[in-house]
Design a protein around this motif. Structure first.
Motif, mmCIF file in Angstrom:
data_model
loop_
_atom_site.group_PDB
_atom_site.id
_atom_site.type_symbol
_atom_site.label_atom_id
_atom_site.label_comp_id
_atom_site.label_asym_id
_atom_site.label_seq_id
_atom_site.Cartn_x
_atom_site.Cartn_y
_atom_site.Cartn_z
ATOM 1 N N GLU A 131 0.601 -1.124 0.053
ATOM 2 C CA GLU A 131 -0.112 -0.151 -0.079
ATOM 3 C C GLU A 131 0.861 1.168 0.131
ATOM 4 O OE1 GLU A 131 -2.733 1.985 3.266
ATOM 5 O OE2 GLU A 131 -3.266 -0.056 2.781
ATOM 6 N N LYS A 132 1.884 1.256 0.783
ATOM 7 C CA LYS A 132 2.791 2.469 0.778
ATOM 8 C C LYS A 132 3.513 2.586 -0.351
ATOM 9 C CE LYS A 132 3.016 3.241 5.377
ATOM 10 N NZ LYS A 132 2.314 4.561 5.856
ATOM 11 N N ILE A 133 3.899 1.560 -0.938
ATOM 12 C CA ILE A 133 4.613 1.634 -2.302
ATOM 13 C C ILE A 133 3.836 2.246 -3.548
ATOM 14 C CG2 ILE A 133 5.582 0.336 -4.254
ATOM 15 C CD1 ILE A 133 6.878 -1.494 -1.856
ATOM 16 N N LEU A 134 2.493 1.687 -3.534
ATOM 17 C CA LEU A 134 1.617 1.993 -4.488
ATOM 18 C C LEU A 134 1.321 3.747 -4.374
ATOM 19 C CD1 LEU A 134 -0.910 -0.946 -4.657
ATOM 20 C CD2 LEU A 134 0.743 -0.294 -6.562
ATOM 21 N N THR A 135 1.026 3.988 -3.078
ATOM 22 C CA THR A 135 0.680 5.301 -2.788
ATOM 23 C C THR A 135 2.008 6.300 -3.319
ATOM 24 O OG1 THR A 135 -0.596 4.871 -0.844
ATOM 25 C CG2 THR A 135 0.498 7.208 -0.796
ATOM 26 N N PHE A 136 3.247 5.547 -2.989
ATOM 27 C CA PHE A 136 4.482 6.565 -3.411
ATOM 28 C C PHE A 136 4.475 6.570 -4.921
ATOM 29 C CE2 PHE A 136 8.800 6.079 -5.043
ATOM 30 C CZ PHE A 136 9.393 7.064 -4.688
ATOM 31 N N PHE A 137 4.269 5.676 -5.637
ATOM 32 C CA PHE A 137 4.079 5.582 -7.203
ATOM 33 C C PHE A 137 3.177 6.647 -7.736
ATOM 34 C CE2 PHE A 137 6.961 1.698 -7.288
ATOM 35 C CZ PHE A 137 7.852 2.353 -8.052
ATOM 36 N N HIS A 138 2.098 6.514 -7.057
ATOM 37 C CA HIS A 138 0.790 7.439 -7.368
ATOM 38 C C HIS A 138 1.260 8.852 -7.272
ATOM 39 C CE1 HIS A 138 -3.114 8.718 -8.095
ATOM 40 N NE2 HIS A 138 -2.821 9.783 -6.830
ATOM 41 N N GLU A 139 1.944 9.132 -5.836
ATOM 42 C CA GLU A 139 2.512 10.507 -5.791
ATOM 43 C C GLU A 139 3.575 11.148 -6.871
ATOM 44 O OE1 GLU A 139 3.399 10.682 -1.664
ATOM 45 O OE2 GLU A 139 1.174 10.762 -1.076
ATOM 46 N N MET A 140 4.307 10.015 -7.108
ATOM 47 C CA MET A 140 5.504 10.602 -8.268
ATOM 48 C C MET A 140 4.884 10.603 -9.398
ATOM 49 S SD MET A 140 8.250 10.475 -6.473
ATOM 50 C CE MET A 140 9.826 10.173 -7.485
ATOM 51 N N LYS A 141 3.860 9.985 -9.914
ATOM 52 C CA LYS A 141 3.306 10.121 -10.972
ATOM 53 C C LYS A 141 2.415 11.488 -11.205
ATOM 54 C CE LYS A 141 0.145 8.201 -14.287
ATOM 55 N NZ LYS A 141 -0.901 6.899 -14.539
ATOM 56 N N GLN A 142 1.917 11.873 -10.016
ATOM 57 C CA GLN A 142 1.312 13.174 -9.918
ATOM 58 C C GLN A 142 2.366 14.378 -10.095
ATOM 59 O OE1 GLN A 142 -0.668 12.738 -6.197
ATOM 60 N NE2 GLN A 142 -2.809 13.023 -7.303
ATOM 61 N N MET A 143 3.676 13.939 -9.656
ATOM 62 C CA MET A 143 4.533 15.059 -9.784
ATOM 63 C C MET A 143 5.260 15.114 -11.202
ATOM 64 S SD MET A 143 6.528 14.359 -5.985
ATOM 65 C CE MET A 143 8.059 14.692 -6.737
ATOM 66 N N GLY A 144 4.884 14.259 -11.829
ATOM 67 C CA GLY A 144 5.395 14.129 -13.493
ATOM 68 C C GLY A 144 6.423 13.184 -13.732
ATOM 69 N N TYR A 145 6.756 12.415 -12.687
ATOM 70 C CA TYR A 145 7.560 11.142 -13.052
ATOM 71 C C TYR A 145 7.106 9.832 -13.556
ATOM 72 C CZ TYR A 145 11.239 13.327 -9.849
ATOM 73 O OH TYR A 145 12.016 14.025 -9.538
ATOM 74 N N ASP A 146 7.597 9.445 -14.671
ATOM 75 C CA ASP A 146 7.119 8.077 -15.023
ATOM 76 C C ASP A 146 7.881 7.079 -14.438
ATOM 77 O OD1 ASP A 146 9.570 7.698 -16.540
ATOM 78 O OD2 ASP A 146 8.883 8.333 -18.471
ATOM 79 N N ARG A 147 7.550 5.717 -14.780
ATOM 80 C CA ARG A 147 8.026 4.478 -13.949
ATOM 81 C C ARG A 147 9.582 4.416 -14.161
ATOM 82 N NH1 ARG A 147 5.707 -1.465 -14.756
ATOM 83 N NH2 ARG A 147 7.243 -2.623 -13.501
#
Length: 123
Positions: free
Chosen positions: A91-107
């Motif tokens: 859950e923490k990792i998914l939240t982190f990736f979601h927030e990174m995506k919102q900041m404009g980072y891709d995978r």
């Protein structure tokens, strides 16, 4: 240990999360006795009824169990604790990736940044 609460979320929910964290992190190992409701409530600076409600929910999920005369204990089911730990980590990792995506980072950018930080620091 200090308990910090987010005013935008119910205290009860945060108490559940905190006690779960204390269990999965090993601060309350499998089979160990939990402090009393009053002691936990005092430590967290919350009403004992609120703490009681959170602990009752943890009992319903079988993460802790109550022995009428001796108190509450963490489950001895290490597999259950491991599954909960993995679920919370996911859950923490998914939240982190979601927030990174919102900041404009891709995978790939996120992964590269993680690798860079891991090289710079010993975690």
């Amino acid at each position: 240990m200090s308990w910090h609460f987010d005013n935008g979320r119910p205290i009860y929910t945060q108490l559940l999360e905190r006690v779960r964290f204390l269990i999965i992190s090993g601060q309350y190992p499998p089979g160990s006795k939990l402090p009393s409701v009053r002691d936990l409530a005092s430590e967290a600076s919350v009403n004992p009824n609120t703490m009681q409600r959170a602990l009752a929910e943890l009992e319903r999920s079988r993460l802790i169990c109550s022995h009428r005369t001796t108190g509450r204990f963490v489950t001895e089911d290490e597999e259950m604790i491991h599954e909960m730990k993995e679920s919370m980590g996911r859950e923490k990792i998914l939240t982190f990736f979601h927030e990174m995506k919102q900041m404009g980072y891709d995978r790939d950018q996120t992964t590269a940044l993680i690798e860079k930080i891991l090289k710079e620091k010993t975690i």
